[in-house]
Design a protein around this motif. Structure first.
Motif, PDB file in Angstrom:
ATOM      1  N   THR A  61       0.837  -1.207   0.000  1.00 58.17           N
ATOM      2  CA  THR A  61       0.000   0.000   0.000  1.00 58.17           C
ATOM      3  C   THR A  61       0.872   1.257   0.000  1.00 58.17           C
ATOM      4  O   THR A  61       0.614   2.200  -0.754  1.00 58.17           O
ATOM      5  CB  THR A  61      -0.940   0.013   1.231  1.00 58.17           C
ATOM      6  N   SER A  62       1.909   1.269   0.828  1.00 59.88           N
ATOM      7  CA  SER A  62       2.832   2.410   0.854  1.00 59.88           C
ATOM      8  C   SER A  62       3.528   2.573  -0.486  1.00 59.88           C
ATOM      9  O   SER A  62       3.708   3.689  -0.974  1.00 59.88           O
ATOM     10  CB  SER A  62       3.883   2.239   1.945  1.00 59.88           C
ATOM     11  N   MET A  63       3.921   1.467  -1.084  1.00 58.30           N
ATOM     12  CA  MET A  63       4.584   1.517  -2.383  1.00 58.30           C
ATOM     13  C   MET A  63       3.624   2.051  -3.446  1.00 58.30           C
ATOM     14  O   MET A  63       4.010   2.870  -4.276  1.00 58.30           O
ATOM     15  CB  MET A  63       5.095   0.132  -2.806  1.00 58.30           C
ATOM     16  N   SER A  64       2.376   1.612  -3.380  1.00 64.40           N
ATOM     17  CA  SER A  64       1.373   2.070  -4.343  1.00 64.40           C
ATOM     18  C   SER A  64       1.169   3.578  -4.247  1.00 64.40           C
ATOM     19  O   SER A  64       1.126   4.285  -5.252  1.00 64.40           O
ATOM     20  CB  SER A  64       0.051   1.335  -4.105  1.00 64.40           C
ATOM     21  N   THR A  65       1.078   4.080  -3.019  1.00 61.46           N
ATOM     22  CA  THR A  65       0.915   5.525  -2.800  1.00 61.46           C
ATOM     23  C   THR A  65       2.135   6.275  -3.310  1.00 61.46           C
ATOM     24  O   THR A  65       2.013   7.301  -3.986  1.00 61.46           O
ATOM     25  CB  THR A  65       0.701   5.817  -1.302  1.00 61.46           C
ATOM     26  N   GLY A  66       3.313   5.767  -3.010  1.00 59.45           N
ATOM     27  CA  GLY A  66       4.548   6.406  -3.456  1.00 59.45           C
ATOM     28  C   GLY A  66       4.675   6.425  -4.963  1.00 59.45           C
ATOM     29  O   GLY A  66       5.030   7.452  -5.552  1.00 59.45           O
ATOM     30  N   VAL A  67       4.383   5.307  -5.593  1.00 59.17           N
ATOM     31  CA  VAL A  67       4.473   5.218  -7.047  1.00 59.17           C
ATOM     32  C   VAL A  67       3.460   6.159  -7.690  1.00 59.17           C
ATOM     33  O   VAL A  67       3.766   6.841  -8.676  1.00 59.17           O
ATOM     34  CB  VAL A  67       4.280   3.766  -7.534  1.00 59.17           C
ATOM     35  N   ARG A  68       2.261   6.226  -7.132  1.00 58.94           N
ATOM     36  CA  ARG A  68       1.238   7.128  -7.676  1.00 58.94           C
ATOM     37  C   ARG A  68       1.729   8.574  -7.634  1.00 58.94           C
ATOM     38  O   ARG A  68       1.574   9.326  -8.598  1.00 58.94           O
ATOM     39  CB  ARG A  68      -0.077   6.978  -6.906  1.00 58.94           C
ATOM     40  N   THR A  69       2.357   8.954  -6.524  1.00 52.24           N
ATOM     41  CA  THR A  69       2.914  10.300  -6.404  1.00 52.24           C
ATOM     42  C   THR A  69       3.975  10.530  -7.479  1.00 52.24           C
ATOM     43  O   THR A  69       3.974  11.559  -8.169  1.00 52.24           O
ATOM     44  CB  THR A  69       3.525  10.508  -5.007  1.00 52.24           C
ATOM     45  N   LEU A  70       4.873   9.585  -7.632  1.00 47.39           N
ATOM     46  CA  LEU A  70       5.943   9.719  -8.618  1.00 47.39           C
ATOM     47  C   LEU A  70       5.408   9.695 -10.052  1.00 47.39           C
ATOM     48  O   LEU A  70       5.932  10.400 -10.926  1.00 47.39           O
ATOM     49  CB  LEU A  70       6.998   8.628  -8.419  1.00 47.39           C
ATOM     50  N   LEU A  71       4.351   8.919 -10.306  1.00 45.87           N
ATOM     51  CA  LEU A  71       3.714   8.920 -11.627  1.00 45.87           C
ATOM     52  C   LEU A  71       3.091  10.277 -11.918  1.00 45.87           C
ATOM     53  O   LEU A  71       3.236  10.815 -13.022  1.00 45.87           O
ATOM     54  CB  LEU A  71       2.628   7.836 -11.707  1.00 45.87           C
ATOM     55  N   ASP A  72       2.386  10.827 -10.919  1.00 48.86           N
ATOM     56  CA  ASP A  72       1.741  12.138 -11.097  1.00 48.86           C
ATOM     57  C   ASP A  72       2.756  13.223 -11.420  1.00 48.86           C
ATOM     58  O   ASP A  72       2.444  14.195 -12.096  1.00 48.86           O
ATOM     59  CB  ASP A  72       0.951  12.536  -9.841  1.00 48.86           C
ATOM     60  N   LEU A  73       3.964  13.068 -10.912  1.00 46.18           N
ATOM     61  CA  LEU A  73       5.026  14.054 -11.138  1.00 46.18           C
ATOM     62  C   LEU A  73       5.889  13.711 -12.356  1.00 46.18           C
ATOM     63  O   LEU A  73       6.885  14.372 -12.618  1.00 46.18           O
ATOM     64  CB  LEU A  73       5.903  14.150  -9.890  1.00 46.18           C
ATOM     65  N   ASN A  74       5.498  12.653 -13.080  1.00 44.44           N
ATOM     66  CA  ASN A  74       6.238  12.200 -14.263  1.00 44.44           C
ATOM     67  C   ASN A  74       7.680  11.806 -13.942  1.00 44.44           C
ATOM     68  O   ASN A  74       8.563  11.917 -14.793  1.00 44.44           O
ATOM     69  CB  ASN A  74       6.225  13.262 -15.372  1.00 44.44           C
ATOM     70  N   MET A  75       7.926  11.352 -12.720  1.00 42.15           N
ATOM     71  CA  MET A  75       9.272  10.951 -12.319  1.00 42.15           C
ATOM     72  C   MET A  75       9.509   9.456 -12.517  1.00 42.15           C
ATOM     73  O   MET A  75      10.651   9.002 -12.511  1.00 42.15           O
ATOM     74  CB  MET A  75       9.535  11.352 -10.868  1.00 42.15           C
ATOM     75  N   VAL A  76       8.425   8.690 -12.644  1.00 38.25           N
ATOM     76  CA  VAL A  76       8.527   7.273 -12.985  1.00 38.25           C
ATOM     77  C   VAL A  76       7.535   6.977 -14.101  1.00 38.25           C
ATOM     78  O   VAL A  76       6.578   7.725 -14.314  1.00 38.25           O
ATOM     79  CB  VAL A  76       8.255   6.323 -11.786  1.00 38.25           C
ATOM     80  N   ASN A  77       7.805   5.887 -14.796  1.00 36.96           N
ATOM     81  CA  ASN A  77       6.929   5.444 -15.882  1.00 36.96           C
ATOM     82  C   ASN A  77       6.448   4.030 -15.593  1.00 36.96           C
ATOM     83  O   ASN A  77       7.201   3.216 -15.066  1.00 36.96           O
ATOM     84  CB  ASN A  77       7.690   5.429 -17.214  1.00 36.96           C
ATOM     85  N   LYS A  78       5.205   3.770 -15.953  1.00 36.88           N
ATOM     86  CA  LYS A  78       4.670   2.407 -15.889  1.00 36.88           C
ATOM     87  C   LYS A  78       5.098   1.723 -17.181  1.00 36.88           C
ATOM     88  O   LYS A  78       4.990   2.306 -18.262  1.00 36.88           O
ATOM     89  CB  LYS A  78       3.155   2.453 -15.796  1.00 36.88           C
ATOM     90  N   VAL A  79       5.620   0.508 -17.054  1.00 40.89           N
ATOM     91  CA  VAL A  79       6.072  -0.228 -18.237  1.00 40.89           C
ATOM     92  C   VAL A  79       5.389  -1.582 -18.307  1.00 40.89           C
ATOM     93  O   VAL A  79       5.059  -2.183 -17.284  1.00 40.89           O
ATOM     94  CB  VAL A  79       7.616  -0.393 -18.257  1.00 40.89           C
TER      95      VAL A  79
END
Length: 182
Positions: A61-79
């Motif tokens: 759950t923490s990872m999901s929240t963190g990834v969502r934040t980073l996705l919103d900021l365009n700092m990570v990409n879903k592949v």
């Protein structure tokens, strides 16, 4: 004396990850999400939420929240990963674009919110100034306030143009990327 290469690499990576985590608050991001970003940075392949949680000792759950934040900021990409239904993520490697995306998003929102408030205030003050029975002292205060607000609107117009310069990458004509950067 034989060197432990793996230990040296691990220590160097941990130092960078910790530094990123401590300083990522500039982006409005918590240290734990900074650690997540740093961990993803040094991966040679995309990671799933389960893998991230295992690497950081945190819940999915923490990872999901963190990834969502980073996705919103365009700092990570879903592949997409062949043969699995899990979602995988990797760091956006272009740090210049990360900066542009993040600050442009934040600055543009701030500009829009402030301009809206300033314009509404100018309209209200102009309506007040148009009243014929308004005492002269009040009229002078209102006119000074309108002038101050109009000056602020000029600043936000400039800031909007600055944001456009970042988003269009024209900023690099004035402040070039470092040689070899990608």
């Amino acid at each position: 004396m034989e060197k432990n290469y793996e230990q040296i690499i691990k220590k160097a990576r941990e130092r960078v990850i910790d530094s990123i985590a401590r300083n990522i608050d500039l982006y409005g991001i918590t240290m734990s999400i900074g650690h997540l970003y740093g961990t993803l940075l040094f991966q040679d392949k995309p990671m799933s939420l389960d893998e991230m949680g295992e690497a950081l000792g945190m819940s999915k759950t923490s990872m999901s929240t963190g990834v969502r934040t980073l996705l919103d900021l365009n700092m990570v990409n879903k592949v997409w990963m062949k043969g699995t239904r899990k979602d995988y993520y990797e760091v956006e490697q272009d740090w210049y674009q990360n900066f542009i995306d993040y600050f442009s998003i934040k600055w543009r929102k701030g500009v829009d919110d402030n301009v809206q408030a300033l314009r509404k205030s100018v309209r209200e003050l102009e309506e007040l100034a148009a009243q014929e029975d308004l005492p002269e002292e009040i009229r002078l205060n209102v006119e000074r306030d309108i002038e101050k607000i109009n000056n602020a609107l000029l600043y936000y117009n400039w800031l909007g143009r600055l944001i456009d310069t970042f988003e269009s990458h024209k900023i690099f004509e004035f402040v070039p990327k470092e040689p070899g950067a990608h």
